[in-house]
Design a protein around this motif. Structure first.
Motif, PDB file in Angstrom:
ATOM      1  N   LEU A 179     -18.047   8.604  16.900  1.00 46.34           N
ATOM      2  CA  LEU A 179     -16.635   8.529  16.522  1.00 46.34           C
ATOM      3  C   LEU A 179     -16.289   9.720  15.637  1.00 46.34           C
ATOM      4  CD1 LEU A 179     -13.960   6.874  16.526  1.00 46.34           C
ATOM      5  CD2 LEU A 179     -14.766   5.818  14.400  1.00 46.34           C
ATOM      6  N   LEU A 180     -15.426  10.589  16.146  1.00 48.62           N
ATOM      7  CA  LEU A 180     -15.019  11.792  15.413  1.00 48.62           C
ATOM      8  C   LEU A 180     -13.798  11.483  14.558  1.00 48.62           C
ATOM      9  CD1 LEU A 180     -14.930  14.906  14.897  1.00 48.62           C
ATOM     10  CD2 LEU A 180     -13.528  15.063  16.980  1.00 48.62           C
ATOM     11  N   MET A 181     -13.904  11.764  13.252  1.00 45.50           N
ATOM     12  CA  MET A 181     -12.719  11.646  12.390  1.00 45.50           C
ATOM     13  C   MET A 181     -11.911  12.920  12.581  1.00 45.50           C
ATOM     14  SD  MET A 181     -14.406   9.860   9.029  1.00 45.50           S
ATOM     15  CE  MET A 181     -12.828   9.656   8.211  1.00 45.50           C
ATOM     16  N   LEU A 182     -10.824  12.778  13.307  1.00 47.21           N
ATOM     17  CA  LEU A 182     -10.057  13.950  13.749  1.00 47.21           C
ATOM     18  C   LEU A 182      -8.757  14.061  12.955  1.00 47.21           C
ATOM     19  CD1 LEU A 182      -9.869  16.271  15.852  1.00 47.21           C
ATOM     20  CD2 LEU A 182      -8.800  14.644  17.418  1.00 47.21           C
ATOM     21  N   SER A 183      -8.694  15.070  12.081  1.00 51.54           N
ATOM     22  CA  SER A 183      -7.448  15.353  11.370  1.00 51.54           C
ATOM     23  C   SER A 183      -6.726  16.383  12.222  1.00 51.54           C
ATOM     24  CB  SER A 183      -7.777  15.926   9.991  1.00 51.54           C
ATOM     25  OG  SER A 183      -8.318  17.216  10.138  1.00 51.54           O
ATOM     26  N   GLY A 184      -5.660  16.958  11.692  1.00 46.12           N
ATOM     27  CA  GLY A 184      -5.025  18.025  12.465  1.00 46.12           C
ATOM     28  C   GLY A 184      -5.536  19.390  12.032  1.00 46.12           C
ATOM     29  N   LEU A 237      -8.559   8.198  21.844  1.00 45.92           N
ATOM     30  CA  LEU A 237      -8.108   8.454  20.460  1.00 45.92           C
ATOM     31  C   LEU A 237      -7.555   7.166  19.862  1.00 45.92           C
ATOM     32  CD1 LEU A 237      -7.209  10.365  18.074  1.00 45.92           C
ATOM     33  CD2 LEU A 237      -5.104  10.743  19.365  1.00 45.92           C
ATOM     34  N   ILE A 238      -8.073   6.792  18.715  1.00 46.24           N
ATOM     35  CA  ILE A 238      -7.604   5.590  18.026  1.00 46.24           C
ATOM     36  C   ILE A 238      -6.784   6.042  16.816  1.00 46.24           C
ATOM     37  CG2 ILE A 238      -8.327   3.521  16.756  1.00 46.24           C
ATOM     38  CD1 ILE A 238     -10.871   4.769  19.050  1.00 46.24           C
ATOM     39  N   VAL A 239      -5.494   5.728  16.830  1.00 46.15           N
ATOM     40  CA  VAL A 239      -4.619   6.123  15.726  1.00 46.15           C
ATOM     41  C   VAL A 239      -4.444   4.923  14.792  1.00 46.15           C
ATOM     42  CG1 VAL A 239      -2.356   7.031  15.093  1.00 46.15           C
ATOM     43  CG2 VAL A 239      -3.440   7.771  17.232  1.00 46.15           C
ATOM     44  N   VAL A 240      -4.761   5.134  13.523  1.00 46.50           N
ATOM     45  CA  VAL A 240      -4.723   4.040  12.542  1.00 46.50           C
ATOM     46  C   VAL A 240      -3.522   4.244  11.616  1.00 46.50           C
ATOM     47  CG1 VAL A 240      -6.001   2.893  10.688  1.00 46.50           C
ATOM     48  CG2 VAL A 240      -7.249   3.998  12.568  1.00 46.50           C
ATOM     49  N   PRO A 241      -2.660   3.233  11.503  1.00 52.38           N
ATOM     50  CA  PRO A 241      -1.538   3.373  10.560  1.00 52.38           C
ATOM     51  C   PRO A 241      -2.060   3.309   9.122  1.00 52.38           C
ATOM     52  CG  PRO A 241      -1.575   1.162  11.506  1.00 52.38           C
ATOM     53  CD  PRO A 241      -2.675   1.919  12.176  1.00 52.38           C
ATOM     54  N   MET A 266     -10.939   5.345   4.384  1.00 48.73           N
ATOM     55  CA  MET A 266     -11.004   5.926   5.751  1.00 48.73           C
ATOM     56  C   MET A 266     -12.373   5.656   6.376  1.00 48.73           C
ATOM     57  SD  MET A 266      -9.476   9.759   5.735  1.00 48.73           S
ATOM     58  CE  MET A 266      -7.740  10.127   5.775  1.00 48.73           C
ATOM     59  N   LEU A 267     -13.420   5.871   5.609  1.00 45.73           N
ATOM     60  CA  LEU A 267     -14.775   5.695   6.159  1.00 45.73           C
ATOM     61  C   LEU A 267     -15.085   4.227   6.451  1.00 45.73           C
ATOM     62  CD1 LEU A 267     -16.851   8.369   4.240  1.00 45.73           C
ATOM     63  CD2 LEU A 267     -16.765   8.092   6.711  1.00 45.73           C
ATOM     64  N   ARG A 268     -14.580   3.333   5.602  1.00 46.87           N
ATOM     65  CA  ARG A 268     -14.798   1.898   5.882  1.00 46.87           C
ATOM     66  C   ARG A 268     -14.144   1.538   7.222  1.00 46.87           C
ATOM     67  NH1 ARG A 268     -13.553   1.249   0.111  1.00 46.87           N
ATOM     68  NH2 ARG A 268     -15.372   0.382  -0.963  1.00 46.87           N
ATOM     69  N   ILE A 269     -12.918   2.036   7.402  1.00 51.03           N
ATOM     70  CA  ILE A 269     -12.211   1.743   8.664  1.00 51.03           C
ATOM     71  C   ILE A 269     -12.940   2.412   9.834  1.00 51.03           C
ATOM     72  CG2 ILE A 269     -10.050   2.101   9.954  1.00 51.03           C
ATOM     73  CD1 ILE A 269      -8.553   1.858   7.270  1.00 51.03           C
ATOM     74  N   ALA A 270     -13.360   3.653   9.616  1.00 49.40           N
ATOM     75  CA  ALA A 270     -14.048   4.382  10.697  1.00 49.40           C
ATOM     76  C   ALA A 270     -15.299   3.614  11.133  1.00 49.40           C
ATOM     77  CB  ALA A 270     -14.403   5.792  10.247  1.00 49.40           C
ATOM     78  N   GLU A 271     -16.034   3.069  10.182  1.00 48.12           N
ATOM     79  CA  GLU A 271     -17.260   2.361  10.561  1.00 48.12           C
ATOM     80  C   GLU A 271     -16.936   1.118  11.396  1.00 48.12           C
ATOM     81  OE1 GLU A 271     -19.968   0.833   7.508  1.00 48.12           O
ATOM     82  OE2 GLU A 271     -21.622   1.338   8.867  1.00 48.12           O
ATOM     83  N   LYS A 272     -15.883   0.408  10.977  1.00 51.75           N
ATOM     84  CA  LYS A 272     -15.508  -0.797  11.743  1.00 51.75           C
ATOM     85  C   LYS A 272     -15.046  -0.425  13.151  1.00 51.75           C
ATOM     86  CE  LYS A 272     -14.515  -4.356   8.396  1.00 51.75           C
ATOM     87  NZ  LYS A 272     -14.793  -3.886   7.030  1.00 51.75           N
ATOM     88  N   ALA A 274     -15.843   2.295  14.776  1.00 53.49           N
ATOM     89  CA  ALA A 274     -17.020   2.797  15.514  1.00 53.49           C
ATOM     90  C   ALA A 274     -17.759   1.621  16.147  1.00 53.49           C
ATOM     91  CB  ALA A 274     -17.944   3.569  14.573  1.00 53.49           C
ATOM     92  N   GLN A 275     -17.969   0.583  15.376  1.00 53.94           N
ATOM     93  CA  GLN A 275     -18.718  -0.553  15.916  1.00 53.94           C
ATOM     94  C   GLN A 275     -17.947  -1.236  17.043  1.00 53.94           C
ATOM     95  OE1 GLN A 275     -19.536  -2.101  12.044  1.00 53.94           O
ATOM     96  NE2 GLN A 275     -21.684  -1.431  12.114  1.00 53.94           N
ATOM     97  N   LYS A 276     -16.622  -1.324  16.848  1.00 53.37           N
ATOM     98  CA  LYS A 276     -15.785  -1.944  17.879  1.00 53.37           C
ATOM     99  C   LYS A 276     -15.882  -1.201  19.219  1.00 53.37           C
ATOM    100  CE  LYS A 276     -10.817  -3.003  18.217  1.00 53.37           C
ATOM    101  NZ  LYS A 276     -10.404  -4.390  18.033  1.00 53.37           N
ATOM    102  N   PHE A 277     -16.013   0.129  19.146  1.00 52.72           N
ATOM    103  CA  PHE A 277     -16.060   0.924  20.387  1.00 52.72           C
ATOM    104  C   PHE A 277     -17.481   1.399  20.741  1.00 52.72           C
ATOM    105  CE2 PHE A 277     -11.624   0.986  19.216  1.00 52.72           C
ATOM    106  CZ  PHE A 277     -10.976   0.847  20.430  1.00 52.72           C
TER     107      PHE A 277
END
Ligand code: ATP
Ligand code: MG
Length: 385
Positions: A179-184, A237-241, A266-272, A274-277
């Protein structure tokens, strides 16, 4: 009798042992997918792939696609024919008339049944080429043209005058999902490129703080994802509000710690996510010391919230100019520098802490119910295919 083909070479190194057919099958699947807009057929011969039955008008377009496929080392447009010394000679005589300047012959005798040793054979063919076109000169070290003669175990020989470098690396998917944390920004697309090159199939997560960040900022991230897909294949791409979380941090937390807390969430959400996908790692574009949130101390405090997965930071030892150079090469730079705000710049404190501690970060986080906000954000993700 002669056939125009494209010969594909891949990195033998990774293809040892029991995993060999797994890598080979994946690579062939990725090639077929990348070329799905063309008519062609592909065959595996020992140590190589060969592409047949394509329209020669599309040769360069096909090669441009192949150049971006991780796992391929080089490709050559080539003539294929049944191995036969006279045929090799006649082909090289023909080629001699089309060349200028300096040349060298390289023979690769994979088929050890072929009676003449590679160097000896190269020398004799070199003489034939020279006698056919006396304007040519031999240069063994830095020739303008290398005529490569590959004599393969399948009974066929392949002659080519061009060796086009590809990206190398490992077939996308061979290392699982990341899971890549993709900023702009400039860094994270490069980080994604590098890990896809090592075989990760990418998913991307982007935190979006509408209306503090614009729709254009999100479109820019979608565009970056699309450019990365040229190399990495399809990326979900998963966009998180992230707006409510940023507001809560802004209202509740000590200013110096705002970025630290934001990155921990951000990292807590990313880990969740990541596991979901089914991603087994998280990738970021961090580079040591680049900004306050990328000191060893900051990374320690943010990394601390990730419980199960490794966080890969392929750019950790890169200078910004080195990262920018890769961004230019892969075509993300122009998009990355478009001037839309990233959520990291919303409510940015003047002096973010350079050496945060886990203890103080926890004190700041206890000031609001971030767990509830995380759950709410995850329930409202948007997926861009
Ligand atoms: P980049 O050029 O990738 O934006 P940066 O130098 O601006 O990086 P930061 O803003 O500190 O650095 O971000 C560090 C990393 O955190 C980024 O490389 C990216 O992986 C991740 N990140 C930052 N902002 C976001 C975001 N809005 N959505 C997803 N990931 C992000
Ligand atoms: Mg950024």
């Amino acid at each position: 009798m002669n056939e125009n083909v494209i010969m594909l070479r891949y990195g033998e190194l990774y293809l040892k042992g029991n995993n060999r057919s797994f890598f080979e099958n994946l690579l062939i699947k990725n090639i077929k997918k990348a070329l799905n807009s063309f008519v062609f057929s592909i065959k595996k011969i020992s140590g190589r792939y060969v592409i047949y039955d394509f329209d020669s008008i599309n040769l360069n377009l096909i090669i441009d696609k192949l150049k971006n496929i991780f796992g391929l080392v080089s490709v050559s447009p080539a003539y294929e024919f049944q191995t036969n010394i006279d045929e090799i000679k006649s082909k090289c005589r023909f080629l001699a008339k089309t060349l200028n300047g300096s040349f060298r012959i390289t023979t690769k005798r994979a088929d050890k049944k072929f009676p003449i040793k590679s160097d000896e054979f190269s020398a004799s063919i070199g003489e034939i080429v020279l006698s056919e076109n006396p304007n040519l000169v031999v240069d063994l070290h830095n020739p303008e043209t290398i005529i490569t003669i590959e004599i393969r175990e399948n009974g066929c020989s392949y002659i080519s005058t061009k060796n086009i470098q590809c990206c190398g690396g490992m077939p996308v998917g061979s290392a699982g999902n990341g899971l890549l944390m993709l900023s702009g920004g400039i860094d994270s697309p490069v980080a994604g490129y590098m890990m896809a090159k090592r075989g990760l199939k990418l998913y991307a997560i982007h935190f979006h703080s509408f209306p503090y960040t614009s729709i254009q900022a999100k479109d820019k991230v979608i565009k970056l994802k699309n450019i990365l897909e040229n190399f990495a294949g399809d990326i979900k791409l998963i966009v998180v509000p992230f707006t409510k979380i940023q507001e809560a941090i802004h209202i509740n937390c000590y200013e110096e710690y705002m970025i630290t807390i934001m990155r921990r969430i951000m990292l807590r959400i990313a880990e969740k996510i990541a596991q979901k996908f089914h991603c087994s790692t998280i990738i970021t574009g961090e580079s040591l010391g680049q900004v306050a949130s990328q000191t060893v101390e900051s990374i320690t405090v943010t990394n601390n919230v990730v419980e199960q997965l490794p966080v890969l930071r392929p750019l950790i030892g890169f200078d910004k100019v080195e990262i920018m150079k890769i961004a230019e090469q892969i075509g993300t730079y122009e998009t990355s520098i478009l001037p839309y705000e990233d959520c990291c710049t919303v409510f940015l404190p003047k002096n973010p802490i350079i050496k945060p501690t886990i203890k103080k970060a926890i004190i700041e986080e206890e000031k609001f119910n971030y767990e509830y906000l995380i759950e709410e954000a995850i329930n409202n993700i948007e997926i861009v295919e």
